[in-house]
Scaffold this motif. Structure first.
Motif, PDB file in Angstrom:
ATOM      1  N   ARG A 226      35.943 -68.115  33.217  1.00  0.00           N
ATOM      2  CA  ARG A 226      36.653 -67.735  34.436  1.00  0.00           C
ATOM      3  C   ARG A 226      37.344 -68.941  35.067  1.00  0.00           C
ATOM      4  O   ARG A 226      38.347 -68.798  35.752  1.00  0.00           O
ATOM      5  N   ASN A 227      36.796 -70.122  34.848  1.00  0.00           N
ATOM      6  CA  ASN A 227      37.389 -71.355  35.345  1.00  0.00           C
ATOM      7  C   ASN A 227      37.840 -72.200  34.156  1.00  0.00           C
ATOM      8  O   ASN A 227      37.067 -72.415  33.214  1.00  0.00           O
ATOM      9  N   GLN A 228      39.080 -72.682  34.195  1.00  0.00           N
ATOM     10  CA  GLN A 228      39.625 -73.542  33.155  1.00  0.00           C
ATOM     11  C   GLN A 228      40.236 -74.772  33.810  1.00  0.00           C
ATOM     12  O   GLN A 228      40.775 -74.694  34.920  1.00  0.00           O
TER      13      GLN A 228
ATOM     14  N   ASN B 258      44.651 -80.232  36.589  1.00  0.00           N
ATOM     15  CA  ASN B 258      44.813 -78.899  37.172  1.00  0.00           C
ATOM     16  C   ASN B 258      43.578 -78.048  36.906  1.00  0.00           C
ATOM     17  O   ASN B 258      42.727 -78.377  36.065  1.00  0.00           O
ATOM     18  N   TRP B 259      43.494 -76.945  37.643  1.00  0.00           N
ATOM     19  CA  TRP B 259      42.349 -76.031  37.585  1.00  0.00           C
ATOM     20  C   TRP B 259      42.865 -74.613  37.765  1.00  0.00           C
ATOM     21  O   TRP B 259      43.734 -74.357  38.606  1.00  0.00           O
ATOM     22  N   TYR B 260      42.352 -73.714  36.941  1.00  0.00           N
ATOM     23  CA  TYR B 260      42.713 -72.297  37.014  1.00  0.00           C
ATOM     24  C   TYR B 260      41.459 -71.487  37.306  1.00  0.00           C
ATOM     25  O   TYR B 260      40.383 -71.757  36.756  1.00  0.00           O
ATOM     26  N   ARG B 261      41.627 -70.480  38.135  1.00  0.00           N
ATOM     27  CA  ARG B 261      40.512 -69.586  38.473  1.00  0.00           C
ATOM     28  C   ARG B 261      40.986 -68.150  38.281  1.00  0.00           C
ATOM     29  O   ARG B 261      41.913 -67.679  38.970  1.00  0.00           O
ATOM     30  N   GLN B 262      40.373 -67.430  37.331  1.00  0.00           N
ATOM     31  CA  GLN B 262      40.752 -66.047  37.068  1.00  0.00           C
ATOM     32  C   GLN B 262      40.075 -65.102  38.062  1.00  0.00           C
ATOM     33  O   GLN B 262      38.998 -65.385  38.585  1.00  0.00           O
TER      34      GLN B 262
ATOM     35  N   THR C  91      45.218 -64.772  39.035  1.00  0.00           N
ATOM     36  CA  THR C  91      44.735 -66.116  38.725  1.00  0.00           C
ATOM     37  C   THR C  91      45.447 -67.125  39.612  1.00  0.00           C
ATOM     38  O   THR C  91      46.668 -67.048  39.794  1.00  0.00           O
ATOM     39  N   VAL C  92      44.695 -68.068  40.153  1.00  0.00           N
ATOM     40  CA  VAL C  92      45.277 -69.124  40.978  1.00  0.00           C
ATOM     41  C   VAL C  92      45.127 -70.455  40.259  1.00  0.00           C
ATOM     42  O   VAL C  92      44.287 -70.618  39.365  1.00  0.00           O
ATOM     43  N   THR C  93      45.956 -71.401  40.647  1.00  0.00           N
ATOM     44  CA  THR C  93      45.889 -72.747  40.085  1.00  0.00           C
ATOM     45  C   THR C  93      46.137 -73.774  41.175  1.00  0.00           C
ATOM     46  O   THR C  93      46.942 -73.549  42.083  1.00  0.00           O
TER      47      THR C  93
ATOM     48  N   GLY D 281      49.961 -69.141  41.791  1.00  0.00           N
ATOM     49  CA  GLY D 281      49.215 -67.953  41.388  1.00  0.00           C
ATOM     50  C   GLY D 281      50.045 -67.091  40.468  1.00  0.00           C
ATOM     51  O   GLY D 281      51.282 -67.133  40.486  1.00  0.00           O
ATOM     52  N   ASP D 282      49.361 -66.307  39.650  1.00  0.00           N
ATOM     53  CA  ASP D 282      50.058 -65.419  38.728  1.00  0.00           C
ATOM     54  C   ASP D 282      49.123 -64.259  38.393  1.00  0.00           C
ATOM     55  O   ASP D 282      47.935 -64.468  38.127  1.00  0.00           O
ATOM     56  N   GLY D 283      49.660 -63.045  38.426  1.00  0.00           N
ATOM     57  CA  GLY D 283      48.853 -61.868  38.114  1.00  0.00           C
ATOM     58  C   GLY D 283      49.393 -60.656  38.831  1.00  0.00           C
ATOM     59  O   GLY D 283      50.606 -60.515  39.029  1.00  0.00           O
ATOM     60  N   HIS D 284      48.485 -59.779  39.219  1.00  0.00           N
ATOM     61  CA  HIS D 284      48.929 -58.565  39.913  1.00  0.00           C
ATOM     62  C   HIS D 284      47.937 -58.203  41.007  1.00  0.00           C
ATOM     63  O   HIS D 284      46.734 -58.429  40.899  1.00  0.00           O
TER      64      HIS D 284
END
Length: 699
Positions: free
Chosen positions: A382-384, A415-419, A427-429, A473-476
């Motif tokens: 979930r975290n990258q 950087n850090w991504y959170r789904q 997802t935010v970054t 952020g990216d998604g829906h």
């Protein structure tokens, strides 16, 4: 089983009558019986009177008759079942004497048996009539004196039973195979029979992309977990364009205008990439233990211009350019350091020439370059995260492929991504970037033009150090697809050529794209803003510039503004670089230095994407562009007033995949740019356009 009562015979009735008469009493006969003797002195038998002897004779006759009758009678036994052997109870069985036509019924026991006893010899039949069964009548049964025959009665259903159809034969959940890497695709068809060329599940041939091969990582080449992948990409673009072109002053065309000449150009730049990779791993959802990849590249570059001094600094080189370049685009090694959890979370490191994109759309950094990157995940992926350091290589001027020469530019990215942040599917970054571009001396590109520093204003080597903090952020969110990014830039340019002094960087960038899907099409709207500098001569640089951008937005490669590099008149810098949307006033995106004293841009876009078939997609976009600030352009071009309106960028493109996969992709389109007042002030009022086609082959 109890049979019905046997009818009393006349003899039996008489016997019971005699018994009821009681014993004879002597008082009824008082005479004494005197024995007598005969001649031999034996006693003489004295005959009793008739009234006494008749009852005795009758009793004796009855006893003898009953014994003889019992010895001649028989017994009939049997069992009643259905056609599967189940006993039928209670069932009524009827025995019919064919001599007397007398019927005698009986009821079966729990086990389906019945008994008829005390039967006179003779012919009989057995009859059974039960609801739900066909009537049963036996063959003639001849009963012998004292016989005990047995009969088995099987009843047949009157109507055949209705049973649910048997379930279809179920394929086993697991079928052992000797080698799990030799699995074949199922022999099923995705489309109805008779439609040719649309079924990927076919018998594999020599060049079939679905054929299992050790050359593309389908089966191990060493042991059970070391794989080899060979991937070849051939990308061939064909492009015709009309763009503002500086007129090269020459004696063969003395009537050429001082600034602008004929802008028609065409070019083709085929590139071949051959990637070789060896890695150790097990399955796709687990991180690889280690990997090695090498990707050489070959580029052929052919351009035809109508004006001199554009392809090369020397007009003697003419209006055509034909050259080839060989480069090493990728060369890296990767190894997993350790696992973080039992859910395949890990930490790995990769070192060498490698690709990297620091945000969702490539707004700030998208490049293939020399560096070290540590990356991993946690929380069940979930975290990258990524922490990367790049020591940038120089790029070849025309192909923009890597040259094995260091540029003296260092880049650090974390950087850090959170789904599934806030809502599922979004997802935010968050990111931090640092770039230090040192330029200790003049640098000329392969065509002889000065690339660093920019040949405008004060021309002197200088260093640019910039920092960026970003959130995106990216998604829906439900039906609404959303993608957004924001950057704040700060830092220092120790000698900006336009400002003529050291400047502090304070610039911003923001972009947001929202879209809604409806069946086979998507409607989207986009807003992009890069801040501009409204006072280019002060000590603060407010125009936003990137490190090495290649954004996919406002139509991406189909957009005229994004696809074509536009040169600024009276200078040797670009208004906007190729594959960029920022009017940064660099000499080139690949070889020039970042410049934070620029006009900035504001873009409004409306797009419509459609999937017409499984093979064909289309992309239509209309963008309105304007400068954020124009004071920089006014100083550079010595114009008192320049309007902010740049123009309207209209494009339509198509993507065709004839084999329903990415082995063959054909992209074609046309983009048209209609200048507005600001573009007319600095360049031209002519309508600009570019039709193009790109053929990509992958194996």
């Amino acid at each position: 089983m109890r049979s019905g009562p046997v009818s009393d015979s006349p003899t039996a009735t008489a016997s019971r009558s005699v018994n009821r008469s009681g014993p004879l009493r002597s008082v009824d006969r008082p005479e004494a019986v005197v024995p007598s003797t005969g001649l031999l002195g034996r006693p003489l038998v004295t005959c009793l009177p008739a009234p006494r002897i008749l009852p005795l004779v009758l009793v004796a006759w009855l006893v003898v008759g009953a014994t003889a009758d019992a010895q001649t009678r028989g017994t009939l036994r049997g069992r009643v079942t259905d056609d599967i052997g189940a006993p039928q109870t209670p069932a009524t069985v009827t025995l019919v004497s064919l001599d007397t036509e007398v019927e005698r019924p009986a009821v079966t026991e729990e086990d389906g048996t019945f008994v008829f006893g005390g039967l006179r010899p003779g012919p009989y039949v057995v009859r059974v009539e039960e609801a739900g069964f066909l009537p049963y009548v036996s063959d003639t049964i001849t009963l012998e004196p004292g016989g005990t025959p047995s009969v088995a009665i099987v009843l047949q259903l009157s109507t055949p039973p209705t049973f649910p159809p048997p379930p279809p034969e179920r394929q086993p959940d697991y079928i052992p195979v000797p080698n799990r890497w030799k699995l074949r695709y199922p022999a099923t068809s995705r489309y109805p029979a008779g439609i040719e060329g649309q079924d990927p599940f076919v018998d594999p041939g020599t060049v079939n992309p679905y054929r299992q091969s050790p050359l593309k990582g389908d089966v191990p080449v060493i042991g059970d977990d070391i794989f080899f992948v060979l991937k070849t990409i051939v990308e061939t673009p064909f492009e015709y364009r009309k763009v503002p072109t500086i007129g090269g002053v020459s004696t063969d065309r003395p009537d050429t205008e001082a600034f602008f000449g004929e802008g028609e150009q065409w070019a083709t730049l085929p590139t071949v990439l051959a990637s070789v990779e060896l890695f150790k791993g097990d399955t796709s959802f687990k991180p690889r233990d280690w990997a090695i990849r090498v990707t050489p590249a070959i580029n052929l570059n052919y351009n035809v211009f109508r004006e001199r001094n554009n392809l090369n600094a020397s007009p003697e080189e003419g209006v055509t350019r034909r050259r080839g370049d060989i480069a090493l685009e990728e060369a890296f090694g990767e190894i997993k350091l350790f696992d973080v959890s039992s859910n395949y979370d890990f930490v790995s490191v990769r070192a060498g020439i490698q690709p990297f994109t620091s945000d969702f759309r490539g707004f700030l950094f998208r490049d293939i370059n020399l560096g070290v990157r540590t990356f991993g995940n946690w929380g069940s992926n979930r975290n990258q995260w990524n922490v990367a350091y790049f020591d940038q290589l120089e790029k070849e001027t025309n192909s923009e492929l890597n040259i094995l020469e260091r540029r003296e530019q260092k880049v650090f990215i974390a950087n850090w991504y959170r789904q599934d942040m806030f809502v599922p599917g979004y997802t935010v970054t968050a990111s931090f970037h640092w770039s230090r571009d040192e330029n200790p001396k003049l640098f000329f590109d392969e065509n002889g033009f000065l690339a660093r520093p920019s040949p405008i204003g004060v021309v002197a080597p200088h260093d640019v150090e910039s920092f960026y903090a970003g959130f995106g952020g990216d998604g829906h969110w439900g039906r609404l697809n959303i993608s957004h990014q924001f950057y704040q830039a700060w830092g220092r340019d120790d000698l900006n050529g336009i400002a003529g002094q050291e400047v502090d960087i304070n610039a911003q960038f923001a972009a947001v794209e929202a879209s809604v899907d409806k069946d086979w099409w998507r409607l989207k709207g986009t807003l992009v803003w890069a801040s501009g500098d409204d006072d280019p001569l002060d000590e603060e640089a407010r125009g936003f510039d990137s490190i090495f951008d290649n954004p996919n937005i406002i139509g991406g490669p189909f957009s005229f503004w994004n696809r074509e590099g536009l040169r600024l008149s009276q200078t040797f810098v670009g208004l906007v670089g190729r594959e960029s949307i920022l009017p940064s006033l660099r000499t080139s995106k690949a070889e020039g230095q970042a410049n934070f004293v620029n006009p900035g841009v504001l873009i409004y876009n409306l797009g419509w994407d459609a999937i017409w078939t499984q093979k064909l997609r289309s992309f239509a976009n209309v963008s309105y562009l304007q400068f954020d600030k124009t004071e920089v352009l006014q100083i550079l071009l010595f114009q008192s007033e320049i309007d902010k309106a740049i123009g309207i960028d209209t494009s339509i493109g198509f993507e065709y995949r004839p084999w329903l996969n990415d082995n063959v992709i054909i992209q074609t389109g046309v983009s048209v740019f209609t200048p507005s007042q600001g573009f007319e002030n600095i360049l031209t009022s002519d309508t600009l356009y570019t039709p193009f086609a790109v053929l990509t082959l992958t194996y």
